[in-house]
Design an enzyme around this catalytic site. Structure first.
Site, PDB file in Angstrom:
ATOM      1  N   GLU A   1      35.985  52.156 -31.583  1.00  0.00           N
ATOM      2  CA  GLU A   1      34.829  52.638 -30.821  1.00  0.00           C
ATOM      3  C   GLU A   1      33.641  51.821 -31.315  1.00  0.00           C
ATOM      4  O   GLU A   1      33.282  51.930 -32.491  1.00  0.00           O
ATOM      5  CB  GLU A   1      34.578  54.123 -31.109  1.00  0.00           C
ATOM      6  CG  GLU A   1      35.753  55.041 -30.817  1.00  0.00           C
ATOM      7  CD  GLU A   1      35.965  55.289 -29.344  1.00  0.00           C
ATOM      8  OE1 GLU A   1      35.090  54.906 -28.548  1.00  0.00           O
ATOM      9  OE2 GLU A   1      37.012  55.842 -28.995  1.00  0.00           O
TER      10      GLU A   1
ATOM     11  N   CYS B   1      25.983  56.476 -30.048  1.00  0.00           N
ATOM     12  CA  CYS B   1      26.706  55.388 -29.378  1.00  0.00           C
ATOM     13  C   CYS B   1      26.703  55.589 -27.869  1.00  0.00           C
ATOM     14  O   CYS B   1      26.862  54.644 -27.106  1.00  0.00           O
ATOM     15  CB  CYS B   1      28.128  55.325 -29.894  1.00  0.00           C
ATOM     16  SG  CYS B   1      28.945  56.924 -29.840  1.00  0.00           S
TER      17      CYS B   1
HETATM   18  P1  NAP Z   1      29.136  49.237 -39.279  1.00  0.00           P
HETATM   19  O1  NAP Z   1      28.146  48.540 -40.123  1.00  0.00           O
HETATM   20  O2  NAP Z   1      30.108  48.431 -38.506  1.00  0.00           O
HETATM   21  O3  NAP Z   1      29.881  50.235 -40.246  1.00  0.00           O
HETATM   22  C1  NAP Z   1      30.878  51.111 -39.767  1.00  0.00           C
HETATM   23  C2  NAP Z   1      31.833  51.444 -40.888  1.00  0.00           C
HETATM   24  O4  NAP Z   1      32.577  50.277 -41.252  1.00  0.00           O
HETATM   25  C3  NAP Z   1      31.152  51.909 -42.166  1.00  0.00           C
HETATM   26  O5  NAP Z   1      31.934  52.928 -42.737  1.00  0.00           O
HETATM   27  C4  NAP Z   1      31.151  50.660 -43.024  1.00  0.00           C
HETATM   28  O6  NAP Z   1      31.093  50.936 -44.408  1.00  0.00           O
HETATM   29  C5  NAP Z   1      32.492  50.064 -42.660  1.00  0.00           C
HETATM   30  N1  NAP Z   1      32.620  48.637 -42.916  1.00  0.00           N
HETATM   31  C6  NAP Z   1      31.633  47.716 -43.040  1.00  0.00           C
HETATM   32  N2  NAP Z   1      32.182  46.494 -43.248  1.00  0.00           N
HETATM   33  C7  NAP Z   1      33.524  46.656 -43.278  1.00  0.00           C
HETATM   34  C8  NAP Z   1      34.624  45.790 -43.458  1.00  0.00           C
HETATM   35  N3  NAP Z   1      34.456  44.481 -43.651  1.00  0.00           N
HETATM   36  N4  NAP Z   1      35.869  46.299 -43.432  1.00  0.00           N
HETATM   37  C9  NAP Z   1      36.064  47.612 -43.227  1.00  0.00           C
HETATM   38  N5  NAP Z   1      35.059  48.496 -43.042  1.00  0.00           N
HETATM   39  C10 NAP Z   1      33.798  48.024 -43.059  1.00  0.00           C
HETATM   40  O7  NAP Z   1      28.437  50.200 -38.214  1.00  0.00           O
HETATM   41  P2  NAP Z   1      27.265  51.255 -38.487  1.00  0.00           P
HETATM   42  O8  NAP Z   1      26.031  50.456 -38.659  1.00  0.00           O
HETATM   43  O9  NAP Z   1      27.636  52.259 -39.498  1.00  0.00           O
HETATM   44  O10 NAP Z   1      27.235  52.044 -37.109  1.00  0.00           O
HETATM   45  C11 NAP Z   1      26.408  51.695 -36.033  1.00  0.00           C
HETATM   46  C12 NAP Z   1      27.229  51.128 -34.912  1.00  0.00           C
HETATM   47  O11 NAP Z   1      28.304  51.990 -34.600  1.00  0.00           O
HETATM   48  C13 NAP Z   1      26.450  50.976 -33.629  1.00  0.00           C
HETATM   49  O12 NAP Z   1      26.644  49.691 -33.150  1.00  0.00           O
HETATM   50  C14 NAP Z   1      27.067  51.995 -32.690  1.00  0.00           C
HETATM   51  O13 NAP Z   1      27.068  51.605 -31.344  1.00  0.00           O
HETATM   52  C15 NAP Z   1      28.436  52.137 -33.194  1.00  0.00           C
HETATM   53  N6  NAP Z   1      28.942  53.469 -32.909  1.00  0.00           N
HETATM   54  C16 NAP Z   1      29.901  53.608 -31.957  1.00  0.00           C
HETATM   55  C17 NAP Z   1      30.402  54.854 -31.672  1.00  0.00           C
HETATM   56  C18 NAP Z   1      31.460  55.049 -30.641  1.00  0.00           C
HETATM   57  O14 NAP Z   1      32.049  56.117 -30.604  1.00  0.00           O
HETATM   58  N7  NAP Z   1      31.725  54.084 -29.805  1.00  0.00           N
HETATM   59  C19 NAP Z   1      29.932  55.971 -32.358  1.00  0.00           C
HETATM   60  C20 NAP Z   1      28.957  55.785 -33.308  1.00  0.00           C
HETATM   61  C21 NAP Z   1      28.467  54.523 -33.584  1.00  0.00           C
HETATM   62  P3  NAP Z   1      29.697  50.864 -45.190  1.00  0.00           P
HETATM   63  O15 NAP Z   1      28.823  51.894 -44.590  1.00  0.00           O
HETATM   64  O16 NAP Z   1      30.080  51.182 -46.591  1.00  0.00           O
HETATM   65  O17 NAP Z   1      29.184  49.474 -45.001  1.00  0.00           O
END
Ligand code: NAP
Length: 524
Positions: A257, A296
Site C-alpha cells: 500500500e 493515504c
Molecule cells: P516510509 O518511509 O516508506 O516508511 C514505511 C515503513 O517502512 C516504516 O516502518 C519504515 O521504518 C520502514 N522502512 C524504511 N526503510 C525501509 C527499508 N529499507 N526496508 C524495510 N523497511 C523500511 O513511509 P512513511 O513515511 O512512514 O509513510 C508515509 C507514506 O506512506 C506516504 O507516502 C503514504 O502515502 C503512504 N501510506 C500509504 C497507505 C496506504 O494504505 N496505501 C497508508 C498510509 C501511508 P522507519 O520508520 O524505521 O524508517
C-alpha cells in the site's frame, strides 16, 4: 534520557542495545521515549512466531480465533484513554483525529470478530464446488484455502500506528497466521503499547503477536517462502522491498500500500448552490485537514466543471480560513501538527514543486499557530492550490504531498475529467459528487479499474455516507499502479492473502471427507 521501549520478541520482552532512536512530540519538541531493535536475534524471533505461534493458532477453528479478536478488541477498549494520551503526544494530532486511528482499529477488530464467527468450527475454506475431471465423475478436483504456515510481517507507516496494525492483524490472526509488526519509528509508541496490553492480557497463544521497534534492518532477510509481507509506506521503500531477494527470489507473498493521488470529482450537473456542490466542498476541507492531511486516502486533486472553478475556490478557501492550527491539547484547535519536523520539511518541499505549476488559492502560511512555536512545532496551515490548465500541470498528477494540501482543477467535459483523474496512474480512492444516479454509476464504472474504491456522494446519502477517506473494513482498501497494487480488507476477502489455495484432485470418496472439515469460502 527517556525510557527505552522493549520489543516483544521470541516470546519475551527484550531491550535493543545502544542508545536507541528518540520519539519526539511534534508540537512541543520534547523527547517521549526511545526505541531500538539492535542486537535482537531475528532468526530466533521469526522461528518462535512461525513454530509456536503458527502451530497454536492453526489448532483453533475460525470461530475460536474470532473470539480471540473479540477479546483483543475488549482489551484495547479498556485502555483507550491511555492510547489517546500517547497519540496526541506522539502524533501531534487532535483527539478527534487520533480517534480515526484508535477507534478505527477497535471497530475493525470487532467487525472481523463478527465475520469470523460466521465461519464456525471449520479449519479450512472450501473454494467453489468440486469440478469433474473424468467424464463419469469418477475423478474430480476441489479447491481449498488453508492458512499459510509462515509468519505475517507488517512494516507499517507512521500515520496509523493503531489501525495500521489491527486492520492487518485481524484478518491474519483470524486466518491462523502469527503476526510480527514493525511500526514506523516516528510513532512506534502506540503500536508497542497496544501489543504490550494484549500480551499482558494473556489472550493470544505465545508467538502469535510480536513487535519490533526501531530499524527494519535484517527483517526481510529473515523471511522464508511461506511467510507473507504486508508493507504500507512510501513508493521509494516499496521499490526496495519489491526487489529484495525474499520477494524476488524466495517468492514471499507481498502486499504493498503506497502513495496515492486521490481525486474528488464534481459531476457536470452539480452547479454552485446544489447540494452536491456543497457536499464536495465540505468533503475536500475535511480530507485536507483530518490528521493534518496525513492520510493515504486523503483528497489531493479536486476536479470541478470549468464554470464552477471560481465558486469552488472561494467556498473551499473560506472554510479553510476558519481552520485553527496548533497545539492539539487546546480545545479550539481543529488541526494539529504533522508527525515530525522532517515531514514538515518534506511537505514544504512538495509544496514548492507544486507551486511551480499552480497558483495559491488559499495560503496555509496565513494561519497563525495556536499555542505552538513555529520554530519548534511541525505545524502548517492548509493550502489550496489551483491549476487552470490541468493537462499541462504534470507535477500535480505525480507528486504526493503528504500533508494538508490539495489542488483544484477545472475541466471542460466529463471525458476530460475522467482522463485527468486517471493521470494519477492508479489510486486508492476517488469520490464522485452529483445528483444523477445513472451518470454517477457510469462514472464509477469508468474509474473502477484504476481505483480500489469509488466513493459516490449524492444528496440522499449526505448525512450517512462514510466519508471519502475513511477505510471501512467492509470495503476493499488498496489500489493499482502507483497506489502499490495491494488489496486489504473488503470483509472476509482479506483472508485470501493469509491462505494458500490448493486444488485437491481425487476420487469423490476422498473429496467427500474435505467438506465436513471446511466451510464455504464466500467473500462476505
Ligand atoms: P516510509 O518511509 O516508506 O516508511 C514505511 C515503513 O517502512 C516504516 O516502518 C519504515 O521504518 C520502514 N522502512 C524504511 N526503510 C525501509 C527499508 N529499507 N526496508 C524495510 N523497511 C523500511 O513511509 P512513511 O513515511 O512512514 O509513510 C508515509 C507514506 O506512506 C506516504 O507516502 C503514504 O502515502 C503512504 N501510506 C500509504 C497507505 C496506504 O494504505 N496505501 C497508508 C498510509 C501511508 P522507519 O520508520 O524505521 O524508517
Amino acid at each position: 534520557m527517556t525510557p527505552l521501549l522493549p520489543n516483544h520478541w521470541a516470546g519475551r520482552w527484550q531491550y535493543g542495545t545502544g542508545p536507541g532512536t528518540p520519539l519526539i512530540d511534534p508540537v512541543l519538541g520534547h523527547e517521549l521515549a526511545r526505541v531500538s531493535s539492535e542486537g535482537l536475534d531475528l532468526e530466533q524471533g521469526f522461528a518462535h512466531a512461525r513454530e509456536a505461534g503458527g502451530r497454536a493458532l492453526r489448532a483453533l477453528s475460525y470461530r475460536e480465533r474470532a473470539d480471540l479478536l473479540g477479546g483483543v478488541s475488549e482489551v484495547l477498549q479498556a485502555h483507550r484513554e491511555a492510547y489517546f494520551e500517547i497519540a496526541i503526544a506522539n502524533s501531534g494530532t487532535t483527539r478527534k483525529d487520533c480517534g480515526v486511528d484508535i477507534d478505527g482499529a477497535i471497530y475493525t477488530l470487532g467487525q472481523y470478530a463478527r465475520w469470523g464467527r460466521s465461519l464456525g468450527q471449520a479449519r479450512v475454506l472450501l473454494d467453489g464446488e468440486a469440478a469433474r475431471l473424468a467424464r463419469d465423475g469418477a475423478f474430480a478436483c476441489r479447491h481449498v484455502l488453508v492458512p499459510t504456515r509462515g509468519v505475517a510481517l507488517f512494516i507499517n507507516a507512521f500515520n496509523f500506528p493503531a489501525w495500521g496494525l489491527w486492520e492487518k492483524a485481524a484478518p491474519a490472526l483470524l486466518s491462523g497466521v502469527p503476526v510480527i509488526v514493525k511500526p514506523a519509528t516516528a510513532t512506534a509508541w502506540l503500536t508497542q503499547r497496544m501489543v504490550a496490553d494484549v500480551v499482558a492480557a494473556g489472550l493470544l497463544p505465545p508467538g502469535a503477536l510480536s513487535v519490533v521497534c526501531g530499524s527494519s534492518r535484517g527483517l526481510l532477510d529473515a523471511l522464508q517462502p511461506f511467510d507473507v509481507l504486508s508493507f504500507t509506506g512510501s513508493a521509494q521503500t516499496a521499490a526496495l522491498i519489491r526487489s529484495h531477494p525474499a520477494v524476488a527470489q524466495r517468492s514471499v507473498r507481498v502486499n504493498i500500500e503506497a502513495d496515492s493521488l486521490n481525486s474528488a470529482l464534481l459531476l457536470p450537473d452539480a452547479a454552485p448552490g446544489t447540494e452536491a456542490f456543497e457536499l464536495l466542498v465540505a468533503e475536500v476541507v475535511r480530507e485536507m485537514t483530518v490528521k493534518s492531511g496525513q492520510k493515504c486516502t486523503a483528497i489531493r486533486r479536486v476536479f470541478v466543471p470549468q464554470a464552477c472553478f471560481d465558486a469552488a475556490a472561494e467556498a473551499i478557501g473560506a472554510r479553510l480560513a476558519r481552520i485553527t492550527v496548533g497545539n492539539p491539547r487546546n480545545e479550539t484547535v481543529r488541526m494539529g501538527a504533522l508527525v515530525s519536523r522532517e515531514q514538515l520539511a518534506s511537505v514544504r518541499e512538495g509544496l514548492a514543486v507544486l507551486r511551480g505549476q499552480t497558483d495559491v488559492l488559499h495560503d496555509g502560511g496565513s494561519h497563525a499557530l495556536v499555542e505552538a512555536d513555529p520554530a519548534v512545532a511541525a505545524c502548517i496551515g492548509p493550502t489550496l492550490l489551483g491549476a487552470r490548465d490541468p493537462g499541462a500541470a504534470a507535477r500535480v498528477h505525480d507528486t504526493e504531498v503528504f500533508g494538508p494540501v490539495a489542488t483544484l482543477m477545472p475541466y471542460r467535459s466529463l471525458d476530460e475529467a475522467l482522463a485527468l483523474v486517471r493521470r494519477g496512474e492508479g489510486s486508492l480512492v476517488a469520490s464522485l459528487y452529483g445528483a444523477e444516479p445513472r451518470a454517477l454509476a457510469d462514472a464509477a464504472l469508468a474509474l473502477a479499474d484504476s481505483h480500489g474504491r469509488v466513493h459516490v456522494v449524492s444528496p440522499e446519502v449526505a448525512a450517512m455516507h462514510t466519508g471519502h477517506g475513511n477505510v471501512m473494513p467492509h470495503s476493499l482498501h488498496g489500489g493499482p499502479g502507483r497506489a502499490g497494487g495491494g488489496e486489504e480488507l473488503g470483509g472476509l476477502r482479506a483472508l485470501a492473502f493469509y491462505h494458500r489455495r490448493s486444488a485437491v484432485q481425487a476420487a469423490p470418496a476422498v473429496l467427500a471427507h474435505l467438506a465436513p472439515q471446511g466451510t464455504a469460502w464466500t467473500a462476505d
